[in-house]
Design a protein around this motif. Sequence first.
Motif, PDB file in Angstrom:
ATOM      1  N   VAL A 155       0.841  -1.205   0.000  1.00 57.70           N
ATOM      2  CA  VAL A 155       0.000   0.000   0.000  1.00 57.70           C
ATOM      3  C   VAL A 155       0.878   1.258   0.000  1.00 57.70           C
ATOM      4  CG1 VAL A 155      -1.700   1.325   1.329  1.00 57.70           C
ATOM      5  CG2 VAL A 155      -1.923  -1.167   1.170  1.00 57.70           C
TER       6      VAL A 155
ATOM      7  N   THR B 222      10.505   3.733   6.397  1.00 64.93           N
ATOM      8  CA  THR B 222      10.639   2.277   6.336  1.00 64.93           C
ATOM      9  C   THR B 222      11.733   1.850   7.310  1.00 64.93           C
ATOM     10  OG1 THR B 222      11.134   0.358   4.929  1.00 64.93           O
ATOM     11  CG2 THR B 222      12.290   2.374   4.392  1.00 64.93           C
ATOM     12  N   GLY B 223      11.799   0.557   7.576  1.00 64.29           N
ATOM     13  CA  GLY B 223      12.839   0.057   8.464  1.00 64.29           C
ATOM     14  C   GLY B 223      13.882  -0.735   7.708  1.00 64.29           C
TER      15      GLY B 223
ATOM     16  N   LYS C 192      14.510  -1.372   0.787  1.00 60.58           N
ATOM     17  CA  LYS C 192      13.230  -0.726   0.447  1.00 60.58           C
ATOM     18  C   LYS C 192      13.460   0.772   0.228  1.00 60.58           C
ATOM     19  CE  LYS C 192      10.426  -3.910   3.273  1.00 60.58           C
ATOM     20  NZ  LYS C 192       9.567  -4.032   4.466  1.00 60.58           N
TER      21      LYS C 192
ATOM     22  N   TYR D  40      13.727   4.196   9.831  1.00 58.95           N
ATOM     23  CA  TYR D  40      13.505   4.453  11.260  1.00 58.95           C
ATOM     24  C   TYR D  40      14.396   3.594  12.153  1.00 58.95           C
ATOM     25  CZ  TYR D  40      10.508   0.224  11.272  1.00 58.95           C
ATOM     26  OH  TYR D  40      10.043  -1.059  11.143  1.00 58.95           O
TER      27      TYR D  40
ATOM     28  N   ASN E 244      -0.098   3.693   8.082  1.00 57.29           N
ATOM     29  CA  ASN E 244      -0.301   2.253   7.880  1.00 57.29           C
ATOM     30  C   ASN E 244       0.102   1.455   9.106  1.00 57.29           C
ATOM     31  OD1 ASN E 244      -1.146   2.188   5.129  1.00 57.29           O
ATOM     32  ND2 ASN E 244       0.956   2.672   4.512  1.00 57.29           N
TER      33      ASN E 244
ATOM     34  N   CYS F 297      -5.177   4.308   7.762  1.00 56.63           N
ATOM     35  CA  CYS F 297      -5.423   3.155   6.887  1.00 56.63           C
ATOM     36  C   CYS F 297      -5.159   1.842   7.605  1.00 56.63           C
ATOM     37  CB  CYS F 297      -4.525   3.291   5.653  1.00 56.63           C
ATOM     38  SG  CYS F 297      -4.543   1.853   4.587  1.00 56.63           S
TER      39      CYS F 297
ATOM     40  N   TYR G  79      -1.559  -5.108  15.613  1.00 55.31           N
ATOM     41  CA  TYR G  79      -2.317  -6.296  15.180  1.00 55.31           C
ATOM     42  C   TYR G  79      -2.056  -7.540  16.032  1.00 55.31           C
ATOM     43  CZ  TYR G  79      -3.696  -3.729  10.940  1.00 55.31           C
ATOM     44  OH  TYR G  79      -4.211  -2.819  10.044  1.00 55.31           O
TER      45      TYR G  79
ATOM     46  N   PHE H  26     -10.836   4.540   7.237  1.00 55.40           N
ATOM     47  CA  PHE H  26     -11.682   3.768   6.306  1.00 55.40           C
ATOM     48  C   PHE H  26     -11.258   2.304   6.303  1.00 55.40           C
ATOM     49  CE2 PHE H  26      -8.582   2.913   2.985  1.00 55.40           C
ATOM     50  CZ  PHE H  26      -7.589   3.832   3.294  1.00 55.40           C
TER      51      PHE H  26
ATOM     52  N   MET I  64     -11.553  -0.857   3.458  1.00 58.96           N
ATOM     53  CA  MET I  64     -11.928  -1.064   2.059  1.00 58.96           C
ATOM     54  C   MET I  64     -13.048  -2.094   1.879  1.00 58.96           C
ATOM     55  SD  MET I  64     -10.379   1.193   0.419  1.00 58.96           S
ATOM     56  CE  MET I  64     -11.155   0.783  -1.128  1.00 58.96           C
TER      57      MET I  64
ATOM     58  N   ASN J 201       9.125  -8.768   4.476  1.00 53.06           N
ATOM     59  CA  ASN J 201       8.479  -8.897   3.155  1.00 53.06           C
ATOM     60  C   ASN J 201       8.994  -7.773   2.256  1.00 53.06           C
ATOM     61  OD1 ASN J 201       6.890  -7.022   4.798  1.00 53.06           O
ATOM     62  ND2 ASN J 201       5.492  -6.915   3.083  1.00 53.06           N
TER      63      ASN J 201
HETATM   64  N1  LIG Z   1      -7.956   0.222   5.642  1.00 51.98           N
HETATM   65  C1  LIG Z   1      -7.946  -0.751   4.745  1.00 51.98           C
HETATM   66  O1  LIG Z   1      -8.967  -1.138   4.192  1.00 51.98           O
HETATM   67  C2  LIG Z   1      -6.635  -1.400   4.384  1.00 51.98           C
HETATM   68  C3  LIG Z   1      -6.486  -2.110   3.165  1.00 51.98           C
HETATM   69  C4  LIG Z   1      -5.228  -2.677   2.876  1.00 51.98           C
HETATM   70  C5  LIG Z   1      -4.182  -2.560   3.794  1.00 51.98           C
HETATM   71  N2  LIG Z   1      -4.406  -1.881   4.962  1.00 51.98           N
HETATM   72  C6  LIG Z   1      -3.326  -1.720   5.951  1.00 51.98           C
HETATM   73  O2  LIG Z   1      -2.245  -1.064   5.333  1.00 51.98           O
HETATM   74  C7  LIG Z   1      -1.030  -1.438   6.005  1.00 51.98           C
HETATM   75  C8  LIG Z   1       0.001  -1.889   4.974  1.00 51.98           C
HETATM   76  O3  LIG Z   1      -0.460  -3.092   4.359  1.00 51.98           O
HETATM   77  P1  LIG Z   1       0.421  -3.811   3.231  1.00 51.98           P
HETATM   78  O4  LIG Z   1      -0.368  -4.951   2.741  1.00 51.98           O
HETATM   79  O5  LIG Z   1       0.902  -2.791   2.269  1.00 51.98           O
HETATM   80  O6  LIG Z   1       1.646  -4.372   4.097  1.00 51.98           O
HETATM   81  P2  LIG Z   1       3.200  -4.073   3.872  1.00 51.98           P
HETATM   82  O7  LIG Z   1       3.405  -2.608   4.048  1.00 51.98           O
HETATM   83  O8  LIG Z   1       3.620  -4.697   2.599  1.00 51.98           O
HETATM   84  O9  LIG Z   1       3.849  -4.871   5.092  1.00 51.98           O
HETATM   85  C9  LIG Z   1       3.787  -4.388   6.379  1.00 51.98           C
HETATM   86  C10 LIG Z   1       5.035  -3.537   6.722  1.00 51.98           C
HETATM   87  O10 LIG Z   1       4.771  -2.769   7.893  1.00 51.98           O
HETATM   88  C11 LIG Z   1       6.007  -2.446   8.505  1.00 51.98           C
HETATM   89  N3  LIG Z   1       5.871  -2.671   9.954  1.00 51.98           N
HETATM   90  C12 LIG Z   1       5.428  -3.787  10.587  1.00 51.98           C
HETATM   91  N4  LIG Z   1       5.401  -3.610  11.924  1.00 51.98           N
HETATM   92  C13 LIG Z   1       5.860  -2.351  12.153  1.00 51.98           C
HETATM   93  C14 LIG Z   1       6.077  -1.572  13.328  1.00 51.98           C
HETATM   94  N5  LIG Z   1       5.797  -2.038  14.560  1.00 51.98           N
HETATM   95  N6  LIG Z   1       6.553  -0.301  13.179  1.00 51.98           N
HETATM   96  C15 LIG Z   1       6.846   0.194  11.951  1.00 51.98           C
HETATM   97  N7  LIG Z   1       6.653  -0.494  10.802  1.00 51.98           N
HETATM   98  C16 LIG Z   1       6.167  -1.749  10.902  1.00 51.98           C
HETATM   99  C17 LIG Z   1       7.079  -3.352   7.894  1.00 51.98           C
HETATM  100  O11 LIG Z   1       7.831  -2.555   6.961  1.00 51.98           O
HETATM  101  P3  LIG Z   1       9.263  -1.906   7.315  1.00 51.98           P
HETATM  102  O12 LIG Z   1      10.299  -2.780   6.696  1.00 51.98           O
HETATM  103  O13 LIG Z   1       9.206  -0.568   6.673  1.00 51.98           O
HETATM  104  O14 LIG Z   1       9.368  -1.848   8.825  1.00 51.98           O
HETATM  105  C18 LIG Z   1       6.260  -4.364   7.099  1.00 51.98           C
HETATM  106  O15 LIG Z   1       6.952  -4.840   5.985  1.00 51.98           O
HETATM  107  C19 LIG Z   1      -1.407  -2.523   7.021  1.00 51.98           C
HETATM  108  O16 LIG Z   1      -1.580  -1.941   8.289  1.00 51.98           O
HETATM  109  C20 LIG Z   1      -2.741  -3.028   6.481  1.00 51.98           C
HETATM  110  O17 LIG Z   1      -3.537  -3.625   7.461  1.00 51.98           O
HETATM  111  C21 LIG Z   1      -5.592  -1.304   5.263  1.00 51.98           C
END
Ligand SMILES: NC(=O)c1ccc[n+]([C@@H]2O[C@H](COP(=O)([O-])OP(=O)(O)OC[C@H]3O[C@@H](n4cnc5c(N)ncnc54)[C@H](OP(=O)(O)O)[C@@H]3O)[C@@H](O)[C@H]2O)c1
Length: 335
Positions: free
Chosen positions: A157, A176-177, A181, A197, A220, A242, A248, A275, A277, A325
């Motif tokens: 996202v 990002t961490g 990336k 970070y 996110n 988002c 989680y 929101f 989705m 990931n």
């Molecule tokens: N509202 C909605 O309808 C909706 C729809 C889709 C997704 N989302 C949300 O959008 C977010 C991103 O989803 P995605 O599928 O794109 O996942 P993603 O960003 O591909 O993967 C999650 C990333 O979050 C970072 N992270 C994990 N724990 C962390 C922490 N404690 N502090 C800081 N960074 C952390 C990590 O990246 P780093 O290497 O950068 O640390 C990890 O790779 C998620 O929260 C997801 O639930 C919401």
Amino acid sequence: MKTQQVTLKRRPIGKIREGDLQLSQVELDTLTSTQVRVEQNLMSLDPTMFTWLGKNPDNYFPPVPIDSLIPSHGIATVVESNVNTMPVGTRVAGMFGWVSHSNQEPAGLTSIPEQVSDEAALTRYSLPAITAWFGLKQLSETNTGDFLVVNAAGGAVGSMVGQIAKLKGLQVIGITGNSTKKEWLMEQCNFDYVINYRTENLQQALEQYCKNGIDIYFDNVGGSTTDCVGKLMAPHSQIILCGLIADYLKDPDDSTLSKLPLLNMLNKRIQLHSFIMMDHLQQFPELLDELNQFVGVHELHANTHIIEGLAHAPLALNHFIDGSNRGKLCVKLTN
Ligand SMILES: NC(=O)c1ccc[n+]([C@@H]2O[C@H](COP(=O)([O-])OP(=O)(O)OC[C@H]3O[C@@H](n4cnc5c(N)ncnc54)[C@H](OP(=O)(O)O)[C@@H]3O)[C@@H](O)[C@H]2O)c1
């Protein structure tokens, strides 16, 4: 015919452990006269699955019952058909769950155009891109050059958010961490700056780049990132809420759950847009059309991180938590 499936055996405490989820083989029912049988090619893994496997009764998606199939979105090929409009060989998207094969009614399926690969169908033409577009659409007026900060920026996202925001004329700072990336976001995705970070001082770096404060925060993650960014928001700025991946794995009554800087929000008249989705599934085709028209000839970059085989899917979910990931996490089920 048998199908492989993964069911929930035990609610995870923290990260997924061996034995939380179970792979098994079950016999498929006979195909009815209104159904197609599909073989799943590529299955999406999503951070929110942790919340589905948890026990929070207030979650937007009810907890998956023990011994039930884990839901998921994916791309499949029709291998047997009793539906004229979906002959054998048609590629479709749908909510198949963690299964290799299943019987489906055509109403829940969307055909995938030939030129769209399975990977693109789960990234650029699916939830990650549509979430980014929908989230940014929630904003009230913005000005060219406004500063947008997005975290989990190298993810499915976040990377879309930054690329679309740049095309909207905003200045984009990613968080990002991970250094790989960071490099990809700056070199391929045209971000103005990316803060790691884990190796940089987040607050100092944000203060340096956003001298008059942050105009838009696309969150996110929540947690300590939001604590830091929250203090640096500009007057009349906007927060798009988002995701909260930092929360989680926590219990619903955990005292360390993310908090919004409410006093700062009041003093600075900050707007909050949140929101989910799933509330907007019917709008997906329309949102995708809008995004395509807006992006035009520009290419949106998307990384996919492929896991081979359903057996490896359970522990792969933990990549989201430790950040290992590299883009959209998917499971490949066929060769
Ligand atoms: N509202 C909605 O309808 C909706 C729809 C889709 C997704 N989302 C949300 O959008 C977010 C991103 O989803 P995605 O599928 O794109 O996942 P993603 O960003 O591909 O993967 C999650 C990333 O979050 C970072 N992270 C994990 N724990 C962390 C922490 N404690 N502090 C800081 N960074 C952390 C990590 O990246 P780093 O290497 O950068 O640390 C990890 O790779 C998620 O929260 C997801 O639930 C919401």
